[in-house]
Design an enzyme around this catalytic site. Sequence first.
Site, PDB file in Angstrom:
ATOM      1  N   GLY A   1      52.100  59.148  76.763  1.00  0.00           N
ATOM      2  CA  GLY A   1      53.142  58.560  75.944  1.00  0.00           C
ATOM      3  C   GLY A   1      53.502  59.472  74.788  1.00  0.00           C
ATOM      4  O   GLY A   1      52.683  59.700  73.894  1.00  0.00           O
TER       5      GLY A   1
ATOM      6  N   GLY B   1      55.845  59.024  72.394  1.00  0.00           N
ATOM      7  CA  GLY B   1      56.604  58.389  71.326  1.00  0.00           C
ATOM      8  C   GLY B   1      56.191  59.009  70.001  1.00  0.00           C
ATOM      9  O   GLY B   1      55.656  60.123  69.954  1.00  0.00           O
TER      10      GLY B   1
ATOM     11  N   ILE C   1      53.716  58.297  67.722  1.00  0.00           N
ATOM     12  CA  ILE C   1      52.286  58.575  67.546  1.00  0.00           C
ATOM     13  C   ILE C   1      51.824  59.662  68.519  1.00  0.00           C
ATOM     14  O   ILE C   1      51.087  60.586  68.151  1.00  0.00           O
ATOM     15  CB  ILE C   1      51.450  57.292  67.735  1.00  0.00           C
ATOM     16  CG1 ILE C   1      51.817  56.245  66.669  1.00  0.00           C
ATOM     17  CG2 ILE C   1      49.963  57.609  67.677  1.00  0.00           C
ATOM     18  CD1 ILE C   1      51.501  56.660  65.247  1.00  0.00           C
TER      19      ILE C   1
ATOM     20  N   ASN D   1      48.153  49.729  69.214  1.00  0.00           N
ATOM     21  CA  ASN D   1      48.140  48.530  68.389  1.00  0.00           C
ATOM     22  C   ASN D   1      47.623  47.332  69.161  1.00  0.00           C
ATOM     23  O   ASN D   1      47.737  47.271  70.389  1.00  0.00           O
ATOM     24  CB  ASN D   1      49.563  48.192  67.902  1.00  0.00           C
ATOM     25  CG  ASN D   1      49.986  49.055  66.734  1.00  0.00           C
ATOM     26  OD1 ASN D   1      49.157  49.531  65.954  1.00  0.00           O
ATOM     27  ND2 ASN D   1      51.282  49.271  66.603  1.00  0.00           N
TER      28      ASN D   1
ATOM     29  N   LYS E   1      43.341  45.892  61.163  1.00  0.00           N
ATOM     30  CA  LYS E   1      44.723  46.304  61.410  1.00  0.00           C
ATOM     31  C   LYS E   1      45.496  45.256  62.208  1.00  0.00           C
ATOM     32  O   LYS E   1      46.693  45.054  61.986  1.00  0.00           O
ATOM     33  CB  LYS E   1      44.753  47.646  62.154  1.00  0.00           C
ATOM     34  CG  LYS E   1      46.175  48.206  62.277  1.00  0.00           C
ATOM     35  CD  LYS E   1      46.242  49.423  63.153  1.00  0.00           C
ATOM     36  CE  LYS E   1      47.697  49.871  63.276  1.00  0.00           C
ATOM     37  NZ  LYS E   1      47.874  50.967  64.241  1.00  0.00           N
TER      38      LYS E   1
ATOM     39  N   ASN F   1      48.922  43.937  60.901  1.00  0.00           N
ATOM     40  CA  ASN F   1      50.143  44.025  61.696  1.00  0.00           C
ATOM     41  C   ASN F   1      50.717  42.660  62.040  1.00  0.00           C
ATOM     42  O   ASN F   1      51.937  42.474  62.060  1.00  0.00           O
ATOM     43  CB  ASN F   1      49.874  44.800  62.987  1.00  0.00           C
ATOM     44  CG  ASN F   1      49.889  46.304  62.782  1.00  0.00           C
ATOM     45  OD1 ASN F   1      50.419  46.793  61.798  1.00  0.00           O
ATOM     46  ND2 ASN F   1      49.303  47.029  63.707  1.00  0.00           N
TER      47      ASN F   1
ATOM     48  N   SER G   1      57.165  49.011  63.122  1.00  0.00           N
ATOM     49  CA  SER G   1      57.558  49.594  64.406  1.00  0.00           C
ATOM     50  C   SER G   1      58.288  48.567  65.266  1.00  0.00           C
ATOM     51  O   SER G   1      59.176  48.913  66.052  1.00  0.00           O
ATOM     52  CB  SER G   1      56.327  50.122  65.148  1.00  0.00           C
ATOM     53  OG  SER G   1      55.374  49.090  65.341  1.00  0.00           O
TER      54      SER G   1
ATOM     55  N   GLU H   1      55.409  44.533  70.985  1.00  0.00           N
ATOM     56  CA  GLU H   1      53.990  44.296  71.254  1.00  0.00           C
ATOM     57  C   GLU H   1      53.528  42.947  70.704  1.00  0.00           C
ATOM     58  O   GLU H   1      52.354  42.773  70.393  1.00  0.00           O
ATOM     59  CB  GLU H   1      53.154  45.428  70.643  1.00  0.00           C
ATOM     60  CG  GLU H   1      53.409  46.766  71.293  1.00  0.00           C
ATOM     61  CD  GLU H   1      52.523  47.867  70.725  1.00  0.00           C
ATOM     62  OE1 GLU H   1      51.714  48.430  71.481  1.00  0.00           O
ATOM     63  OE2 GLU H   1      52.644  48.159  69.526  1.00  0.00           O
TER      64      GLU H   1
END
Length: 314
Positions: free
Chosen positions: A7, A9, A11, A105, A189, A193, A264, A276
């Site tokens: 991936g 993206g 990050i 995440n 986190k 989030n 995000s 997500e």
Amino acid sequence: MRILILGLGAIGTVFATSLKASGHEVFGLTKEKYIAKIKNNLLKIYGVFGQKQAKLDGIFTDIQHIKSYPIDLVIVCVKAYDTELVINQLKSILTQNTVVLLAQNGYGNYEIASSLIGKERVILSRIIFGAKTIETGVAEVTVFADDIVIGQPDNAISEEKLKEIDNAFNKAGLPTRVSKDVYAILWDKIIYNSALNPLGAILECTYGVLADNEETRLIMNKIIEEIFYTTKAKGIKLNWTDYKEYLSHFYENLLPPTVKHFPSMYYDIKQGKKTEIDALNGAIVRLANECNLSVPVNKIITNLIRVKENLIKT
């Protein structure tokens, strides 16, 4: 090390660029629609971690093309809803020495990955720097709240291996530390989030705006309170004795460095992408249902995000 980034993206671009610029052999796996936009395998980052660019050793759309390159470390940077798919794809290229680091995440990624390829291969991480994609292959690191934390929740990977990865990341300009409490730290986190991401996406505002308004603070407080009741019922160990202790830390320490940050999830919705939410507030709803608990605020937030996703698509 020979490293594969799953991936590319925001990050994934940060990891790939930093590690390649540091001297590692780095490959990327991305979707067909993106690969033509990355010219000469060249990636760039700028922002908090400085300005860097690096030409990857290869970027592929099919994981089978990686088979001829025995990989030491896979860094999974895909969205949580793709975890099961990519871990199943990974099975065919794993060698005896390959370890897989989850840089994602939400709740459930570790559980899925370890059930499919074994705990002895899976490293969990907590990523709390913020990055956004400027264009395909170019990312800006917008905020840095704390070190990357890596670890193996079940002590199934040697400390020597974890330290090797820790050293590689730090030398690449990615501040990192190893912790045996990585699972509880990741939950910090998840709570953070769950309180900020969906609400910021719904209201289309920064974390600072959410913190400055009494109405949104009340909603965030309730989201956090419900998460603490749910994790206690599920026997999930957190770093905090109760939600009031966490709230003090949340408002005094976690929010101030990120007041200008848009979630995000906000960018995902703007771009018509799936969010997500099911790995955040939606996961809290599922865990609560397993314990016959009611978490009405998390449920409402989850439903609102699902509606917003559908409105964008239409």
